[in-house]
Design a protein around this motif. Sequence first.
Motif, PDB file in Angstrom:
ATOM      1  N   VAL A   1      19.641  12.000 -79.993  1.00  0.00           N
ATOM      2  CA  VAL A   1      20.744  11.601 -79.133  1.00  0.00           C
ATOM      3  C   VAL A   1      20.757  12.360 -77.804  1.00  0.00           C
ATOM      4  N   ASP A   2      20.332  13.614 -77.793  1.00  0.00           N
ATOM      5  CA  ASP A   2      20.351  14.350 -76.533  1.00  0.00           C
ATOM      6  C   ASP A   2      19.349  13.746 -75.550  1.00  0.00           C
ATOM      7  N   ASN A   3      18.196  13.341 -76.040  1.00  0.00           N
ATOM      8  CA  ASN A   3      17.227  12.660 -75.183  1.00  0.00           C
ATOM      9  C   ASN A   3      17.756  11.295 -74.754  1.00  0.00           C
ATOM     10  N   ALA A   4      18.389  10.589 -75.681  1.00  0.00           N
ATOM     11  CA  ALA A   4      18.930   9.264 -75.358  1.00  0.00           C
ATOM     12  C   ALA A   4      19.967   9.348 -74.249  1.00  0.00           C
ATOM     13  N   ALA A   5      20.781  10.417 -74.255  1.00  0.00           N
ATOM     14  CA  ALA A   5      21.794  10.579 -73.210  1.00  0.00           C
ATOM     15  C   ALA A   5      21.150  10.696 -71.839  1.00  0.00           C
ATOM     16  N   MET A   6      19.984  11.333 -71.778  1.00  0.00           N
ATOM     17  CA  MET A   6      19.268  11.429 -70.513  1.00  0.00           C
ATOM     18  C   MET A   6      18.619  10.094 -70.156  1.00  0.00           C
ATOM     19  N   GLN A   7      18.013   9.422 -71.138  1.00  0.00           N
ATOM     20  CA  GLN A   7      17.256   8.212 -70.871  1.00  0.00           C
ATOM     21  C   GLN A   7      18.127   7.050 -70.401  1.00  0.00           C
ATOM     22  N   VAL A   8      19.388   6.982 -70.845  1.00  0.00           N
ATOM     23  CA  VAL A   8      20.233   5.852 -70.425  1.00  0.00           C
ATOM     24  C   VAL A   8      20.605   5.931 -68.948  1.00  0.00           C
ATOM     25  N   VAL A   9      20.424   7.113 -68.342  1.00  0.00           N
ATOM     26  CA  VAL A   9      20.655   7.214 -66.902  1.00  0.00           C
ATOM     27  C   VAL A   9      19.359   7.416 -66.130  1.00  0.00           C
ATOM     28  N   TYR A  10      18.312   7.877 -66.806  1.00  0.00           N
ATOM     29  CA  TYR A  10      17.018   8.110 -66.151  1.00  0.00           C
ATOM     30  C   TYR A  10      16.186   6.829 -66.083  1.00  0.00           C
ATOM     31  N   ARG A  11      16.091   6.102 -67.225  1.00  0.00           N
ATOM     32  CA  ARG A  11      15.327   4.856 -67.242  1.00  0.00           C
ATOM     33  C   ARG A  11      15.973   3.873 -68.218  1.00  0.00           C
ATOM     34  N   PRO A  12      17.151   3.357 -67.876  1.00  0.00           N
ATOM     35  CA  PRO A  12      17.870   2.477 -68.808  1.00  0.00           C
ATOM     36  C   PRO A  12      17.168   1.152 -69.067  1.00  0.00           C
ATOM     37  N   SER A  13      16.280   0.739 -68.178  1.00  0.00           N
ATOM     38  CA  SER A  13      15.605  -0.554 -68.359  1.00  0.00           C
ATOM     39  C   SER A  13      14.649  -0.565 -69.547  1.00  0.00           C
ATOM     40  N   GLN A  14      14.350   0.595 -70.125  1.00  0.00           N
ATOM     41  CA  GLN A  14      13.434   0.648 -71.267  1.00  0.00           C
ATOM     42  C   GLN A  14      14.063   0.108 -72.543  1.00  0.00           C
ATOM     43  N   PHE A  15      15.385   0.011 -72.588  1.00  0.00           N
ATOM     44  CA  PHE A  15      16.069  -0.335 -73.834  1.00  0.00           C
ATOM     45  C   PHE A  15      16.352  -1.838 -73.936  1.00  0.00           C
ATOM     46  N   ASP A  16      16.372  -2.317 -75.164  1.00  0.00           N
ATOM     47  CA  ASP A  16      16.767  -3.692 -75.487  1.00  0.00           C
ATOM     48  C   ASP A  16      18.002  -3.639 -76.392  1.00  0.00           C
TER      49      ASP A  16
ATOM     50  N   ALA B   1      26.929   0.269 -54.581  1.00  0.00           N
ATOM     51  CA  ALA B   1      28.095   1.040 -55.011  1.00  0.00           C
ATOM     52  C   ALA B   1      27.813   1.909 -56.224  1.00  0.00           C
ATOM     53  N   ALA B   2      26.751   1.595 -56.956  1.00  0.00           N
ATOM     54  CA  ALA B   2      26.444   2.321 -58.188  1.00  0.00           C
ATOM     55  C   ALA B   2      25.932   3.726 -57.883  1.00  0.00           C
ATOM     56  N   PRO B   3      26.171   4.684 -58.801  1.00  0.00           N
ATOM     57  CA  PRO B   3      25.716   6.056 -58.566  1.00  0.00           C
ATOM     58  C   PRO B   3      24.215   6.249 -58.767  1.00  0.00           C
ATOM     59  N   LEU B   4      23.526   5.280 -59.390  1.00  0.00           N
ATOM     60  CA  LEU B   4      22.084   5.380 -59.608  1.00  0.00           C
ATOM     61  C   LEU B   4      21.320   4.604 -58.537  1.00  0.00           C
ATOM     62  N   LYS B   5      20.084   4.984 -58.295  1.00  0.00           N
ATOM     63  CA  LYS B   5      19.252   4.294 -57.315  1.00  0.00           C
ATOM     64  C   LYS B   5      18.964   2.862 -57.756  1.00  0.00           C
ATOM     65  N   ALA B   6      18.797   1.977 -56.778  1.00  0.00           N
ATOM     66  CA  ALA B   6      18.558   0.560 -57.079  1.00  0.00           C
ATOM     67  C   ALA B   6      17.313   0.370 -57.942  1.00  0.00           C
ATOM     68  N   ARG B   7      16.269   1.156 -57.704  1.00  0.00           N
ATOM     69  CA  ARG B   7      15.029   0.991 -58.475  1.00  0.00           C
ATOM     70  C   ARG B   7      15.238   1.344 -59.945  1.00  0.00           C
ATOM     71  N   VAL B   8      16.218   2.190 -60.247  1.00  0.00           N
ATOM     72  CA  VAL B   8      16.536   2.528 -61.636  1.00  0.00           C
ATOM     73  C   VAL B   8      17.329   1.400 -62.292  1.00  0.00           C
ATOM     74  N   LEU B   9      18.111   0.683 -61.498  1.00  0.00           N
ATOM     75  CA  LEU B   9      19.002  -0.343 -62.024  1.00  0.00           C
ATOM     76  C   LEU B   9      18.326  -1.693 -62.252  1.00  0.00           C
ATOM     77  N   GLU B  10      17.198  -1.923 -61.618  1.00  0.00           N
ATOM     78  CA  GLU B  10      16.552  -3.233 -61.717  1.00  0.00           C
ATOM     79  C   GLU B  10      16.149  -3.539 -63.162  1.00  0.00           C
ATOM     80  N   GLY B  11      16.572  -4.707 -63.621  1.00  0.00           N
ATOM     81  CA  GLY B  11      16.168  -5.175 -64.943  1.00  0.00           C
ATOM     82  C   GLY B  11      16.906  -4.555 -66.111  1.00  0.00           C
TER      83      GLY B  11
END
Length: 373
Positions: A229-244, A122-132
Amino acid sequence: MSAGSNQMNVAVIGGEGIGPEVTTQARRVLSWFIAKRSLPVDLTEAAYGLEAYRATGEVLPPESRKVIDAADAILFGATGGAETKEVPIEARKKNTLLKIRKSLDLFANVRPIVTQPGLYEAAPLKARVLEGVDFVIVRELSSGIYFGEPRGIETLPDGSRRGFNTTSYTTAEIRRVARFAFELARTRRGKLCSVDKANVMETGVLWREEVVAMHAAEFPEIELTHMHVDNAAMQVVYRPSQFDVMLTDNIFGDILSDAAAVAAGSLGMLPSASLGPVDATGRRQAIYEPVHGSAPDIAGMGIANPIGSILSVAMLLRMTLGQPEDATLLERAVSDALAGGARTADIVEPGAKPMSTSGMGDAILDALERLAH
């Protein structure tokens, strides 16, 4: 906490729009823990918003203010919306949620972003992006542009108008929220990403300098990175698993956490905690609330997603009531309900039938009963 006992006081404030609807389900869940797990908690309802104004002429009546001041924690719904135009601007400004946060010195806003495998389709992002994906945004909450002076709208000599706001941060304001975020990172995976706009803003320069200094002096074992912050806005939807743990200021945290909602499936999924300093008695006042707003377009329809409010109860259990096992139990119940197909309209798969707000509450309570036995 009640004098002479270990009884904790929790104020329940539904507020406006869909706030009362989702908070009703969160209260049902918290009441389950009080009844089934013997939590020493007193719940007290308090009025806020349009209905309070209609009854008393005050958005926050004096009796509600007394309940808030006596509470160890506040379970809040939502504020604002189109229907609140009935409330005069000055009456609204007198007791906004921002002013309540400021009066309680709630300086650290904690917004966890965790993906649910049951929602991958149901999520708008691909499953591989959402893992972890499992990170926390720590947002400074009591300073910055939302509180800066001067502010206003003025008419210029040529008849045109100018709107202006001021953003500012002091060393002390930055350091206390940074310390909170570093200490949180110590309990997680040991990574902190500080988000600013140091390339164009003086407040960003100071923010980065203070975070770097604190890291060197007190938290050298934490892996510290920085991001504009502009890069962070992209990264939270591009590769959110990188953050802790992500640390940022008031306005950036407000925006980034809403953007990060796509990783959780919907804004309706996100809980939050707004925390004050620990006082001499060990008490820390807090407001627990869903990240979403009042959503007046669907208010009263019984279709709002209550999970953000219910997961805010999990944060309350962990951070104020000191019941981490109960918090984990509730989080598992939410995951189980979703895995079993429980869906409100905002997270339903195409062609599937969504359930009501109360239906989602029922599904989570049923999951709690199964897990508790």
